[in-house]
Design a protein around this motif. Structure first.
Motif, short mmCIF file in Angstrom:
data_model
loop_
_atom_site.label_atom_id
_atom_site.label_comp_id
_atom_site.label_asym_id
_atom_site.label_seq_id
_atom_site.Cartn_x
_atom_site.Cartn_y
_atom_site.Cartn_z
N GLY A 225 -54.79 -6.38 -70.85
CA GLY A 225 -55.18 -7.05 -69.59
C GLY A 225 -54.47 -7.38 -68.69
N CYS A 226 -53.17 -7.00 -68.60
CA CYS A 226 -52.34 -7.37 -67.18
C CYS A 226 -52.98 -6.53 -65.95
CB CYS A 226 -51.01 -7.06 -67.63
SG CYS A 226 -50.24 -7.98 -69.15
N GLY B 111 -53.97 -16.94 -71.96
CA GLY B 111 -54.99 -16.86 -70.84
C GLY B 111 -54.49 -16.76 -69.43
N GLY B 112 -55.43 -16.89 -68.54
CA GLY B 112 -55.10 -16.81 -67.18
C GLY B 112 -54.80 -15.60 -66.80
N THR B 113 -54.52 -15.36 -65.46
CA THR B 113 -54.21 -14.32 -65.08
C THR B 113 -52.49 -13.75 -65.17
OG1 THR B 113 -55.57 -14.44 -63.18
CG2 THR B 113 -53.96 -12.89 -62.80
N GLN B 114 -52.51 -12.70 -65.95
CA GLN B 114 -51.22 -12.26 -66.11
C GLN B 114 -50.72 -10.94 -65.77
OE1 GLN B 114 -49.87 -13.05 -70.23
NE2 GLN B 114 -51.32 -14.72 -70.71
N TRP B 115 -49.58 -10.74 -65.10
CA TRP B 115 -49.05 -9.57 -64.71
C TRP B 115 -47.94 -8.96 -65.55
CZ3 TRP B 115 -48.64 -12.04 -59.49
CH2 TRP B 115 -49.89 -12.29 -58.91
N PHE B 116 -47.53 -8.04 -65.50
CA PHE B 116 -46.19 -7.49 -66.25
C PHE B 116 -45.29 -6.73 -65.30
CE2 PHE B 116 -44.21 -4.14 -68.97
CZ PHE B 116 -43.70 -5.10 -69.78
N GLN B 117 -44.05 -7.37 -65.50
CA GLN B 117 -42.84 -6.60 -64.60
C GLN B 117 -42.00 -5.75 -65.74
OE1 GLN B 117 -39.39 -7.68 -65.69
NE2 GLN B 117 -38.64 -6.44 -64.12
N LEU B 118 -41.73 -4.59 -64.88
CA LEU B 118 -40.95 -3.47 -65.75
C LEU B 118 -39.69 -3.14 -64.96
CD1 LEU B 118 -41.24 -1.16 -67.70
CD2 LEU B 118 -42.28 0.36 -65.57
N TYR B 119 -38.79 -3.24 -66.14
CA TYR B 119 -37.32 -2.56 -65.97
C TYR B 119 -37.52 -1.24 -66.69
CZ TYR B 119 -34.97 -6.72 -64.11
OH TYR B 119 -34.75 -7.78 -63.50
N LEU B 120 -37.02 -0.21 -66.31
CA LEU B 120 -37.27 1.08 -67.17
C LEU B 120 -36.12 1.33 -68.07
CD1 LEU B 120 -38.72 2.06 -64.02
CD2 LEU B 120 -39.08 3.87 -65.51
N VAL C 132 -57.42 -18.22 -56.12
CA VAL C 132 -56.14 -19.21 -56.73
C VAL C 132 -56.30 -20.48 -55.91
CG1 VAL C 132 -54.67 -17.16 -57.54
CG2 VAL C 132 -54.53 -17.94 -55.06
N PRO C 133 -55.94 -21.41 -56.41
CA PRO C 133 -55.70 -22.78 -55.76
C PRO C 133 -54.67 -22.97 -54.78
CG PRO C 133 -55.12 -22.90 -58.07
CD PRO C 133 -55.72 -21.58 -57.83
N LEU C 134 -53.62 -21.95 -54.92
CA LEU C 134 -52.26 -22.15 -54.06
C LEU C 134 -51.91 -20.79 -53.97
CD1 LEU C 134 -50.60 -24.19 -52.88
CD2 LEU C 134 -49.12 -24.01 -54.90
N VAL D 205 -52.80 -20.45 -61.50
CA VAL D 205 -51.83 -19.45 -60.84
C VAL D 205 -51.51 -18.35 -61.57
CG1 VAL D 205 -51.21 -21.03 -59.14
CG2 VAL D 205 -49.86 -20.70 -61.24
N PRO D 206 -51.26 -17.21 -61.29
CA PRO D 206 -50.61 -16.10 -62.23
C PRO D 206 -49.36 -16.22 -62.67
CG PRO D 206 -51.55 -15.13 -60.07
CD PRO D 206 -51.27 -16.65 -59.91
#
Length: 384
Positions: free
Chosen positions: A151-152, A124-133, A73-75, A105-106
């Motif tokens: 693709g997360c 696009g890019g780097t993606q993540w996923f946040q979870l509340y149940l 990552v650049p930063l 950046v993600p």
């Protein structure tokens, strides 16, 4: 775009965001909980850290690049999950994701957002996923499976909201959930025509309805003007290590626990086999009296001994804050409000400007410190 280029720091973007948003939306973005001492504590703790610069070093080539989970990552920065983006800007999550992808950046998709994962991933890019149940845990597991298939690469499980936080101002300003038209919020919206036309107006014109809570089955989706249907409420007061072990077994990618402030909890996370933790007090939006995240960081870094990726969030507003976090052992920093200020000011262009400012400030701070790369940033940089 010209007005955004006239923003020279995150505070400038904050001012433009406040001017554009109705009071209730602004307060949801900006404020904390109860007596709201936590936000000031986060900033005071960061401001109390001072640098000891080195001189007589060539700093004409500063390398701010890093790796997160093995990816360059650049930063060392990622955009944190934020659930209100779709009320701050029309389909705001997609604007955040596109700006993050352009900056390299993600971006972290929030399970509390108003856009389905399928509608954000194309940015696009780097993606993540946040979870509340959700109360119905099978709904949560199904969303987790979808996030992986789409693709997360990482799943962030937020731990520091076991119960609904006490945001009293939402009751006073008429913007509690669900949002109901009343004598307080209707005049407020009418006084902010750019937001009214550009956000609510566009939803009604293009979609024929107000935004809905995302990532739920069609029969459980509900608009922001209606209460959650049975089974669609978040429920985390029963979240324990067994539930996290199940998620570890279910999720094949990187697993990160968000909201760690105690070294013993960091050790427990390590024992659970997770890949990372976020040292965070939820931007002072959960427990008002919680320790500042930056103050908790050194003890947690020592506790895990380099065996986990450590993120820091809560209160980051300057590139110098990123440098301070790295000096104390964080691998990367996450920003929430800083990105949302840019989003509220000008959509994707505003987020891009926020990320650009943080990158410029980080580079400048490192040059002033005589640190040409992250290997030359350490506790000694802070005189510790």
């Amino acid at each position: 775009m010209g007005a955004i280029l006239d923003c020279w720091n995150i505070a400038d973007l904050r001012d433009k965001a406040q001017a554009r948003l109705p009071r209730g939306i602004w307060e949801y973005l900006e404020r904390g909980v109860e007596d709201e001492h936590g936000m000031a504590r986060n900033r005071a703790a960061l401001d109390a850290l001072t640098f000891v610069p080195r001189v007589m070093r060539r700093v004409d080539a500063i390398d701010t690049s890093a790796t997160i989970f093995g990816q360059p990552v650049p930063l060392p920065l990622a955009i944190a999950p934020t659930g209100a983006a779709g009320l701050i800007w029309h389909k705001g999550d997609a604007h955040l994701a596109r700006a993050a992808a352009a900056a390299g950046v993600p971006f972290t998709i929030s399970s509390a957002g108003t856009m389905d994962i399928e509608d954000i991933v194309p940015a696009g890019g780097t993606q993540w996923f946040q979870l509340y149940l959700w109360r119905d845990k099978e709904l949560s597991y199904e969303v987790v499976r979808r996030a992986h298939l789409l693709g997360c690469g990482a799943l962030f499980v937020t731990l520091d909201l076991p119960v609904i936080p006490n945001r009293e101002y939402l009751h006073r300003n008429g913007y509690g959930m669900p949002i109901k038209a009343n004598r307080r919020n209707v005049p407020d919206m009418l006084l902010h025509p750019r937001w009214l036309a550009g956000v609510l107006g566009r939803y009604l014109l293009e979609d024929g309805r107000l935004p809905t809570q995302a990532n739920l089955p069609a029969h459980l989706k509900h608009s922001v003007a209606r209460g959650a249907k049975p089974g669609a409420h978040f429920k985390q007061d029963d979240l324990d290590e067994d539930a996290l072990r199940h998620l570890r077994d279910l999720w094949p990618g990187k697993l990160v626990l968000k909201g760690i402030l105690h070294p013993d909890d960091a050790r427990r996370a390590l024992a659970l086999g997770v890949d990372g933790i976020v040292v965070s007090n939820h931007g002072a939006r959960a427990l008002d009296g919680a320790i500042a995240a930056i103050d908790a960081l050194p003890g947690i870094v020592e506790a895990v001994g380099g065996k986990l990726t450590i993120f820091l969030d809560s209160g980051v507003r300057r590139g110098s804050d990123i440098v301070k976090a790295r000096a104390l052992g964080a691998d990367a920093v996450m920003v929430g409000r800083a990105a949302l200020y840019g989003l509220a000011a000008a959509g994707e262009a505003g987020v891009a400007r926020a990320l650009e400012l943080l990158a410029e400030e980080t580079r400048r701070t490192m040059a002033m410190l005589g640190a040409r790369n992250w290997g030359e940033v350490s506790r000694e940089t802070l005189g510790l």
